[in-house]
Design an enzyme around this catalytic site. Structure first.
Site, PDB file in Angstrom:
ATOM      1  CG  HIS A 144     -25.280 -17.753  -6.550  1.00  0.00           C
ATOM      2  ND1 HIS A 144     -25.296 -18.797  -7.443  1.00  0.00           N
ATOM      3  CD2 HIS A 144     -24.267 -18.024  -5.686  1.00  0.00           C
ATOM      4  CE1 HIS A 144     -24.341 -19.661  -7.120  1.00  0.00           C
ATOM      5  NE2 HIS A 144     -23.703 -19.213  -6.054  1.00  0.00           N
TER       6      HIS A 144
ATOM      7  CB  SER B 116     -39.515   8.391 -19.750  1.00  0.00           C
ATOM      8  OG  SER B 116     -40.841   8.195 -20.192  1.00  0.00           O
TER       9      SER B 116
ATOM     10  CE  LYS C  80     -37.977   4.654 -16.074  1.00  0.00           C
ATOM     11  NZ  LYS C  80     -38.725   4.007 -17.134  1.00  0.00           N
TER      12      LYS C  80
ATOM     13  CD  GLU D 277     -31.360   0.760 -20.502  1.00  0.00           C
ATOM     14  OE1 GLU D 277     -32.103   0.730 -21.486  1.00  0.00           O
ATOM     15  OE2 GLU D 277     -31.681   1.318 -19.446  1.00  0.00           O
TER      16      GLU D 277
END
Ligand code: ARG
Length: 457
Positions: free
Chosen positions: A155, A277, A283, A290
């Site tokens: 979980h 970024s 970043k 992804e």
């Protein structure tokens, strides 16, 4: 060249030709188409259906076409209807009548069913090799981090202690199943050669289907001419195996994304496999992971395309089936691309072992081991569970861990506790003792990784 000259008095409408044509995506099968034609011509000559001289001319002509496509001298005509038409037309341009005899006892329907199988056999081999490379990296990393304690999650809540190597090997098991699924799909695909099924009803010529099947690497000829030309199960099976690979890569990507977030800080991806970024200078984004996660959607879509294309078409060949190629090729290309990016990303990641260990120290992941301690002292598990639950609540209240809670507090809840408790709940001991088959003990991880490596080599 149109193949249906005779029956028609007009050229096909230009836009309709583009709509009808598959050359833009089936030209990648040129080699397999030529191989199939060569074997077909050899068989026709051996059976006395065409002359030896025709065979020689056909083979020489096809060899020349193959060489010229490969060295760029011959450009595949984008106006051609498909690769079969193009190659036959080119051959006839070069050798005349002998070229026109090549299609004796054959149809594009059995031809395309053959070409697609031969093409996918190579593609499946390529994916198999990539999966093996991924497994080698996984085993290497698993061995390197075989004793790095981290929290195992259920979980997405810290649950029980494991080692990072064991977590990695969970993916190795998935990819091993993927390997076996791909090999299995390939062996079924190469079980039955469709060549000789003709348009749908075989042929009256005395062809030798055993010879063509064996020469082309099949176990034997397909046993029903209708099924021979209308079966695309192999595309569905392969795209389904690829979809499952993508599920695994996508779950793995999701974890990598979490692990390199500021919240986890379990790993850091190499600069070569991260992006920045345009506006936020701090970043470092896990774009590769992804994209792999996102591209899984394409492959599932390809599988859905194939299922939907096939589900309503009557036997035998229907033009709908031309839609098979873009879907299955996209599935194969996407999976290959994802594996190409994923494996080196995994190989070069930096593992922040101290952060994993720190995370393992919080979250009471040794609570089960604390309960097991009491079980070993004779308390029934359910009672031990309740006692430990009370202790966890106490720790939360006092802002302590099970390791730092003083023995008097333990004894106040249950007098079975003694000094040994601290050894029993030591996280390293907790993983070292989990030696049951499939458990996360470091030695298990090393053994299993070695076993997989040996099986692969
Ligand atoms: N381009 C076709 C395909 O990919 C080849 C088979 C065409 N056969 C036919 N009877 N129209 O499916």
């Amino acid at each position: 060249m149109k193949l249906w000259t005779g029956r028609f008095s007009k050229e096909i409408d230009k836009k309709t030709n583009d709509f009808n044509s598959s050359i833009s995506f089936d030209q990648r099968m040129y080699k397999e188409d030529i191989t199939g034609s060569m074997v077909h011509a050899t068989m026709l000559a051996a059976q006395g259906i065409i002359s030896k001289k025709d065979e020689e001319q056909i083979l020489k002509g096809l060899k020349g076409i193959l060489e010229e496509i490969e060295n760029g001298k011959l450009v595949i005509d984008p106006e051609a209807e498909d690769i079969h038409t193009f190659i036959e037309g080119e051959l006839t341009k070069r050798i005349g009548d002998a070229g026109k005899r090549l299609h004796t006892s054959r149809s594009r329907n059995d031809q395309v069913a053959l070409d697609l199988r031969l093409t996918l056999a190579h593609e499946v081999n390529a994916v198999v090799t990539q999966l093996e490379e991924l497994l080698v990296v996984l085993c290497k990393q698993a061995k390197k981090y075989s004793d790095v304690v981290m929290p195992g999650y259920t979980h997405l809540q810290r649950a029980q202690p494991i080692v990072f190597g064991h977590h990695l090997l969970a993916y190795a098991e998935m990819f091993l199943r993927d390997l076996s699924r791909l090999k299995d799909a390939k062996s079924r695909m190469m079980n039955a050669c469709p060549l000789g099924s003709g348009a749908l009803a075989g042929t009256t010529y005395d062809i030798d289907r055993n010879m063509t099947a064996k020469t082309l690497g099949f176990d034997g000829p397909s046993q029903n001419s209708i099924d021979g030309v209308s079966d695309r199960d192999f595309c569905i099976e392969i795209s389904s195996a690829l979809s499952i690979i993508m599920v695994h890569l996508s779950r793995f990507s999701e974890e990598i994304i979490l692990w390199c977030s500021y919240e986890f800080q379990f790993i850091e991806l190499d600069d070569a496999f991260s992006t920045g970024s345009s506006i936020m200078p701090q970043k470092k984004n896990p774009d590769i992971a992804e994209l792999v996660r996102g591209k899984s959607g394409r492959v599932f879509g390809d599988l859905m395309t194939l299922l939907t294309v096939m589900k309503g078409i009557p036997l035998a060949y229907n033009k709908d089936m031309q839609e098979d190629k873009e879907a299955i090729f996209d599935a194969v290309d996407t999976a290959k691309m994802c594996l190409t990016a994923f494996t080196p990303m995994l190989d070069t990641m930096k593992v922040k072992t101290e952060n994993m260990r720190k995370a393992a120290a919080g979250g009471f992941i040794n609570a089960t081991d604390c309960a097991d301690f009491l079980v070993n002292k004779g308390l029934p598990f359910r009672d031990a569970y309740k006692v430990t639950g009370e202790l966890v609540a106490l720790c939360i209240e006092k802002n302590l861990t099970l390791e730092t809670l003083p023995l008097e507090e333990y004894k106040a809840v249950c007098d079975l506790f003694d000094e040994d408790l601290y050894t029993a709940i030591n996280l390293e001991k907790c993983v070292n003792d989990r030696t049951c088959i499939g458990g996360p003990a470091p030695q298990n991880v090393i053994n299993r990784a070695t076993e997989i490596e040996n099986d692969l080599s």
